[in-house]
Design a protein around this motif. Structure first.
Motif, mmCIF file in Angstrom:
data_model
loop_
_atom_site.group_PDB
_atom_site.id
_atom_site.type_symbol
_atom_site.label_atom_id
_atom_site.label_comp_id
_atom_site.label_asym_id
_atom_site.label_seq_id
_atom_site.Cartn_x
_atom_site.Cartn_y
_atom_site.Cartn_z
ATOM 1 N N ASN A 8 -13.755 14.720 111.937
ATOM 2 C CA ASN A 8 -13.086 15.226 113.132
ATOM 3 C C ASN A 8 -11.844 16.039 112.778
ATOM 4 O OD1 ASN A 8 -14.895 14.092 114.965
ATOM 5 N ND2 ASN A 8 -13.773 12.178 115.130
ATOM 6 N N ILE A 9 -11.089 15.563 111.797
ATOM 7 C CA ILE A 9 -9.907 16.305 111.356
ATOM 8 C C ILE A 9 -10.317 17.679 110.824
ATOM 9 C CG2 ILE A 9 -8.146 16.426 109.533
ATOM 10 C CD1 ILE A 9 -7.246 14.633 111.734
ATOM 11 N N ASN A 10 -11.383 17.720 110.024
ATOM 12 C CA ASN A 10 -11.873 18.996 109.486
ATOM 13 C C ASN A 10 -12.297 19.936 110.609
ATOM 14 O OD1 ASN A 10 -11.457 18.215 106.830
ATOM 15 N ND2 ASN A 10 -13.531 17.403 106.581
ATOM 16 N N THR A 11 -12.954 19.384 111.627
ATOM 17 C CA THR A 11 -13.391 20.195 112.769
ATOM 18 C C THR A 11 -12.192 20.793 113.499
ATOM 19 O OG1 THR A 11 -15.385 18.854 113.108
ATOM 20 C CG2 THR A 11 -14.602 20.130 114.987
ATOM 21 N N LEU A 12 -11.169 19.996 113.697
ATOM 22 C CA LEU A 12 -9.977 20.474 114.401
ATOM 23 C C LEU A 12 -9.221 21.524 113.586
ATOM 24 C CD1 LEU A 12 -8.670 17.084 115.880
ATOM 25 C CD2 LEU A 12 -9.823 18.936 117.105
ATOM 26 N N LEU A 13 -9.164 21.328 112.279
ATOM 27 C CA LEU A 13 -8.513 22.323 111.422
ATOM 28 C C LEU A 13 -9.277 23.633 111.448
ATOM 29 C CD1 LEU A 13 -7.505 20.159 108.311
ATOM 30 C CD2 LEU A 13 -6.017 20.993 110.141
ATOM 31 N N ASN A 14 -10.610 23.560 111.428
ATOM 32 C CA ASN A 14 -11.438 24.773 111.498
ATOM 33 C C ASN A 14 -11.300 25.479 112.836
ATOM 34 O OD1 ASN A 14 -12.428 24.477 108.891
ATOM 35 N ND2 ASN A 14 -14.195 23.260 109.544
ATOM 36 N N ALA A 15 -10.958 24.717 113.871
ATOM 37 C CA ALA A 15 -10.785 25.292 115.208
ATOM 38 C C ALA A 15 -9.399 25.916 115.381
ATOM 39 C CB ALA A 15 -11.005 24.225 116.271
ATOM 40 N N GLN A 16 -8.601 25.874 114.316
ATOM 41 C CA GLN A 16 -7.268 26.495 114.325
ATOM 42 C C GLN A 16 -6.346 25.902 115.390
ATOM 43 O OE1 GLN A 16 -6.482 29.145 112.080
ATOM 44 N NE2 GLN A 16 -8.461 28.719 111.166
ATOM 45 N N VAL A 17 -6.406 24.575 115.582
ATOM 46 C CA VAL A 17 -5.540 23.949 116.585
ATOM 47 C C VAL A 17 -4.077 24.072 116.188
ATOM 48 C CG1 VAL A 17 -7.293 22.319 117.393
ATOM 49 C CG2 VAL A 17 -5.787 21.666 115.496
ATOM 50 N N ASP A 18 -3.210 24.053 117.201
ATOM 51 C CA ASP A 18 -1.775 24.179 116.962
ATOM 52 C C ASP A 18 -1.105 22.836 116.689
ATOM 53 O OD1 ASP A 18 -1.945 26.907 117.396
ATOM 54 O OD2 ASP A 18 -1.550 26.725 119.550
ATOM 55 N N GLY A 19 -1.823 21.757 116.931
ATOM 56 C CA GLY A 19 -1.273 20.432 116.699
ATOM 57 C C GLY A 19 -2.350 19.382 116.855
ATOM 58 N N ILE A 20 -2.101 18.194 116.329
ATOM 59 C CA ILE A 20 -3.076 17.095 116.414
ATOM 60 C C ILE A 20 -2.368 15.819 116.840
ATOM 61 C CG2 ILE A 20 -4.644 15.597 115.099
ATOM 62 C CD1 ILE A 20 -5.352 17.980 113.362
ATOM 63 N N PHE A 21 -2.958 15.157 117.829
ATOM 64 C CA PHE A 21 -2.529 13.835 118.264
ATOM 65 C C PHE A 21 -3.612 12.860 117.842
ATOM 66 C CE2 PHE A 21 -0.814 16.978 121.101
ATOM 67 C CZ PHE A 21 0.489 16.568 121.362
ATOM 68 N N MET A 22 -3.241 11.749 117.225
ATOM 69 C CA MET A 22 -4.296 10.835 116.794
ATOM 70 C C MET A 22 -3.885 9.368 116.830
ATOM 71 S SD MET A 22 -4.588 11.415 112.641
ATOM 72 C CE MET A 22 -5.997 10.299 112.508
ATOM 73 N N SER A 23 -4.890 8.547 117.112
ATOM 74 C CA SER A 23 -4.774 7.096 117.008
ATOM 75 C C SER A 23 -5.788 6.706 115.943
ATOM 76 C CB SER A 23 -5.118 6.452 118.357
ATOM 77 O OG SER A 23 -4.826 5.079 118.353
ATOM 78 N N VAL A 24 -5.318 6.199 114.824
ATOM 79 C CA VAL A 24 -6.166 6.064 113.640
ATOM 80 C C VAL A 24 -7.246 5.003 113.787
ATOM 81 C CG1 VAL A 24 -4.350 6.870 112.090
ATOM 82 C CG2 VAL A 24 -4.616 4.428 112.502
ATOM 83 N N SER A 25 -8.324 5.201 113.063
ATOM 84 C CA SER A 25 -9.425 4.237 113.013
ATOM 85 C C SER A 25 -8.975 2.963 112.318
ATOM 86 C CB SER A 25 -10.608 4.858 112.252
ATOM 87 O OG SER A 25 -11.462 3.865 111.743
ATOM 88 N N LYS A 26 -9.542 1.841 112.734
ATOM 89 C CA LYS A 26 -9.168 0.564 112.105
ATOM 90 C C LYS A 26 -9.693 0.460 110.673
ATOM 91 C CE LYS A 26 -13.099 -2.060 113.995
ATOM 92 N NZ LYS A 26 -13.502 -3.120 114.932
ATOM 93 N N THR A 27 -10.641 1.340 110.291
ATOM 94 C CA THR A 27 -11.186 1.293 108.928
ATOM 95 C C THR A 27 -10.526 2.310 108.002
ATOM 96 O OG1 THR A 27 -12.989 2.806 109.525
ATOM 97 C CG2 THR A 27 -13.424 0.448 109.745
ATOM 98 N N THR A 28 -9.563 3.057 108.512
ATOM 99 C CA THR A 28 -8.899 4.094 107.711
ATOM 100 C C THR A 28 -7.909 3.483 106.716
ATOM 101 O OG1 THR A 28 -9.108 5.781 109.427
ATOM 102 C CG2 THR A 28 -7.393 6.116 107.775
ATOM 103 N N PHE B 162 1.228 10.587 115.848
ATOM 104 C CA PHE B 162 0.456 9.358 116.038
ATOM 105 C C PHE B 162 0.805 8.754 117.398
ATOM 106 C CE2 PHE B 162 0.555 8.790 111.209
ATOM 107 C CZ PHE B 162 -0.781 9.109 111.052
ATOM 108 N N PHE B 163 -0.191 8.158 118.065
ATOM 109 C CA PHE B 163 0.109 7.343 119.238
ATOM 110 C C PHE B 163 -0.675 6.036 119.144
ATOM 111 C CE2 PHE B 163 -3.467 10.039 120.486
ATOM 112 C CZ PHE B 163 -4.348 9.144 121.080
ATOM 113 N N ASP B 164 -0.052 4.970 119.591
ATOM 114 C CA ASP B 164 -0.606 3.609 119.547
ATOM 115 C C ASP B 164 -0.856 3.154 118.112
ATOM 116 O OD1 ASP B 164 -1.542 1.182 120.733
ATOM 117 O OD2 ASP B 164 -3.591 1.826 120.372
ATOM 118 N N ARG B 165 -1.978 3.538 117.521
ATOM 119 C CA ARG B 165 -2.300 3.148 116.148
ATOM 120 C C ARG B 165 -1.758 4.203 115.181
ATOM 121 N NH1 ARG B 165 -8.709 1.794 116.217
ATOM 122 N NH2 ARG B 165 -8.844 0.367 118.008
#
Length: 341
Positions: free
Chosen positions: A109-129, A147-150
């Motif tokens: 998902n991170i790779n997809t968002l980077l390829n989409a040239q997003v201006d920023g990323i908000f994320m709540s991390v996976s429990k397996t990360t 980061f939000f929540d996790r």
């Protein structure tokens, strides 16, 4: 038939192409009346905007990525709503990704968002990360990350969370004040900081009120109804079963309530239950469920404000922010013995 361009729209409306471009990107410098007129005309002319080409040309796509474990949880959908409501007036649109609590999916998902040239990323991390190389790659590209929540404790990354420790403490304190003395805990995945904090809040409340800690009362669970069902079955087989359960998740709390009712055990008369997150179903269960509200819309809006501060052109250095919101204990029937006496 040739594709409609911004020049075709500008010619029809007798305004500059630059104004059309700004209006299409919801730039607040353009009046709302003009933006609405341009949008309406663009729709009538079947104009299709090439957002990727725009991003490559300007270095800005006016899109942000939001990465969540699950989209069907009311908590995460409310955070998304808060982010979107705060950013939309600034001309931003969102791309939403779901990792299903899977680290590999999160990387994709991170790779997809980077390829989409997003201006920023908000994320709540996976429990397996565990490996955070993909997160650090976002920072290396100079893309703001919130980061939000996790969250993971990575230097330079801002976060917006709630005080999970205090939310847990308030829950257990409430159960104690209802007369409960043998309080069990459904422990979430301690790979995530939020569940560690909730566990520590549980322990601190027991200590402060001089209640003994019983390791048998702590059951490892995941945030699923079935996990709560299995956990409460295990607890009720103990020689001295608990008279209350503080669950780190509303879903496991729901599983416990269903299993107890199935076996004729009354909630809250025989055993009090308290969950965490204030999922939408908690107000409709029978009995209604006591829980901790994580103020998700406020969390989303605050995350968006942190992002906007980071991209403020007047600020030369992005300052890492750690925002901690106050949780709210919502007392409902599943733990409230006072009104039943």
């Amino acid at each position: 038939m040739s594709k409609v361009t911004i020049y075709d729209i500008s010619k029809k409306l007798n305004i500059s192409a630059a104004t059309v471009s700004r209006a299409l990107n919801n730039n607040p410098k353009i009046s709302l009346k003009t933006r609405e007129l341009v949008m309406k005309t663009a729709a009538e002319m079947n104009y299709e905007q090439n957002t990727l080409a725009l991003a490559l040309k300007s270095g800005k796509s006016n899109t942000v990525g939001i990465l969540v474990p699950y989209m069907d949880r009311s908590f995460f959908s409310s955070v998304i709503r808060g982010i979107e409501e705060e950013l939309y007036p600034h001309g931003y649109h969102v791309i939403i990704c779901q990792n299903r609590d899977d680290a590999k999916s999160e990387v994709q998902n991170i790779n997809t968002l980077l390829n989409a040239q997003v201006d920023g990323i908000f994320m709540s991390v996976s429990k397996t990360t565990k490996d955070t190389a993909h997160i650090k790659r976002v920072l290396q590209k100079g893309i703001p990350l919130v980061f939000f929540d996790r969250k993971k404790n990575i230097p330079g990354v801002s976060s917006v969370t709630i005080d999970d420790f205090n939310g847990a403490y308030m829950s257990v304190e409430h159960l104690i004040r209802q007369g409960c003395k043998r309080i069990a805990h459904f422990l979430g995945n301690i790979n995530l900081e939020i569940y560690k904090d909730r566990y520590n809040g549980y322990l601190k409340a027991l200590t402060d009120y001089n209640l003994p800690f019983n390791q048998d009362y702590v059951v490892q669970t995941n945030s699923k109804v079935e996990s709560g069902t299995a956990a409460v079955k295990k607890l009720m087989k103990l020689p001295s079963p608990p008279d209350a359960i503080f669950s780190s998740s509303d879903f496991t709390a729901l599983g416990a309530v269903q299993e107890l009712k199935k076996n004729g055990i009354k909630v809250p008369e025989d055993i009090c239950i308290s969950g965490f997150s204030n999922e939408s179903f908690t107000q409709y269960t029978e009995p209604t469920m006591t829980t901790v509200d994580q103020t998700p819309i406020k969390m989303g809006k605050m995350s968006a404000r942190v992002f906007l501060e980071q991209i403020d052109e007047e600020v030369s250095v992005a300052v890492e922010k750690k925002v901690v919101l106050s949780p709210q204990l919502i007392i409902r029937d599943s733990s409230n013995r006072t009104d039943r006496v």
